[in-house]
Every structure is written in C-alpha cells, then in structure tokens.
Motif scaffolding. Structure first.
Motif, PDB file in Angstrom:
ATOM      1  N   ALA A  13       0.833  -1.199   0.000  1.00 12.38           N
ATOM      2  CA  ALA A  13       0.000   0.000   0.000  1.00 12.38           C
ATOM      3  C   ALA A  13       0.870   1.252   0.000  1.00 12.38           C
ATOM      4  CB  ALA A  13      -0.924  -0.010   1.212  1.00 12.38           C
ATOM      5  N   ILE A  18      -1.463   4.348  -1.352  1.00 13.64           N
ATOM      6  CA  ILE A  18      -2.857   4.205  -0.936  1.00 13.64           C
ATOM      7  C   ILE A  18      -2.895   3.576   0.450  1.00 13.64           C
ATOM      8  CG2 ILE A  18      -3.729   4.017  -3.308  1.00 13.64           C
ATOM      9  CD1 ILE A  18      -3.857   0.992  -2.938  1.00 13.64           C
ATOM     10  N   SER A  19      -4.065   3.533   1.041  1.00 10.12           N
ATOM     11  CA  SER A  19      -4.200   2.919   2.356  1.00 10.12           C
ATOM     12  C   SER A  19      -4.252   1.392   2.213  1.00 10.12           C
ATOM     13  CB  SER A  19      -5.470   3.403   3.045  1.00 10.12           C
ATOM     14  OG  SER A  19      -6.617   2.856   2.414  1.00 10.12           O
ATOM     15  N   ARG A  21      -6.402  -0.485   3.482  1.00 10.97           N
ATOM     16  CA  ARG A  21      -7.814  -0.827   3.278  1.00 10.97           C
ATOM     17  C   ARG A  21      -8.194  -0.704   1.794  1.00 10.97           C
ATOM     18  NH1 ARG A  21     -12.002  -3.710   5.146  1.00 10.97           N
ATOM     19  NH2 ARG A  21     -13.919  -2.781   4.428  1.00 10.97           N
ATOM     20  N   HIS A  22      -7.723   0.348   1.159  1.00 11.43           N
ATOM     21  CA  HIS A  22      -8.004   0.516  -0.279  1.00 11.43           C
ATOM     22  C   HIS A  22      -7.313  -0.592  -1.080  1.00 11.43           C
ATOM     23  CE1 HIS A  22      -9.286   3.007  -3.740  1.00 11.43           C
ATOM     24  NE2 HIS A  22      -8.262   2.404  -4.319  1.00 11.43           N
ATOM     25  N   THR A  25      -9.428  -3.609  -1.153  1.00 12.52           N
ATOM     26  CA  THR A  25     -10.543  -3.567  -2.111  1.00 12.52           C
ATOM     27  C   THR A  25     -10.081  -3.798  -3.538  1.00 12.52           C
ATOM     28  OG1 THR A  25     -10.453  -1.172  -2.429  1.00 12.52           O
ATOM     29  CG2 THR A  25     -11.860  -1.978  -0.651  1.00 12.52           C
TER      30      THR A  25
END
Length: 79
Positions: A13, A18-19, A21-22, A25
C-alpha cells in the motif's frame, strides 16, 4: 541490493500511495491486483504492483486520448 520477493499489505500500500484498506478492495477476487497467500497471511509481488500501475496509466492515457478525439470531432462537425 536485492529486492524482496514478497511485500506485506502495508508495504504494498505504501508503494502504491494508498491505504491498506483501499489495497484490500483492489485485491483479487474483488479487484485486479493478484496476491499470494501463505497460510493466513497475504503478500504481494512487486511485479504485480508494477503491472497494475502500468495498466491503470495505460487506461488513463487511452481515456484522455479518446476524450480529445471526441472534442476534435465535435469541433469539425459544427464548422
């Protein structure tokens, strides 16, 4: 210096900006980024991340080009 074969989700990440969590996804089967599971842990290959970024950049460039072409065609049809 040797590059690591596998990256943790946090490292992957961070590389993508990006995070975590992203990233989750975007990870297959929900998204296009493949992952490697070892037991209960999930890892990412740097090459897969590079391929993902290249694909996104290519699609973005194609979108910009098609929008420019649409605008050009619209301008010539009126004239």
């Amino acid at each position: 210096m040797l590059e690591r074969l596998l990256l943790t989700p946090r490292e992957a990440a961070y590389r993508l900006g990006i995070s975590p969590r992203h990233l989750w996804t975007l990870t297959a089967p929900r998204g296009p980024i493949p992952s490697v599971k070892l037991g209960r842990r999930v890892f990412y290959r740097p090459k897969d991340l590079e391929d993902f970024v290249a694909d996104v950049a290519r699609r973005s460039a194609e979108t910009v080009e098609s929008q420019a072409g649409t605008q050009d065609q619209g301008g010539t049809a009126d004239g």
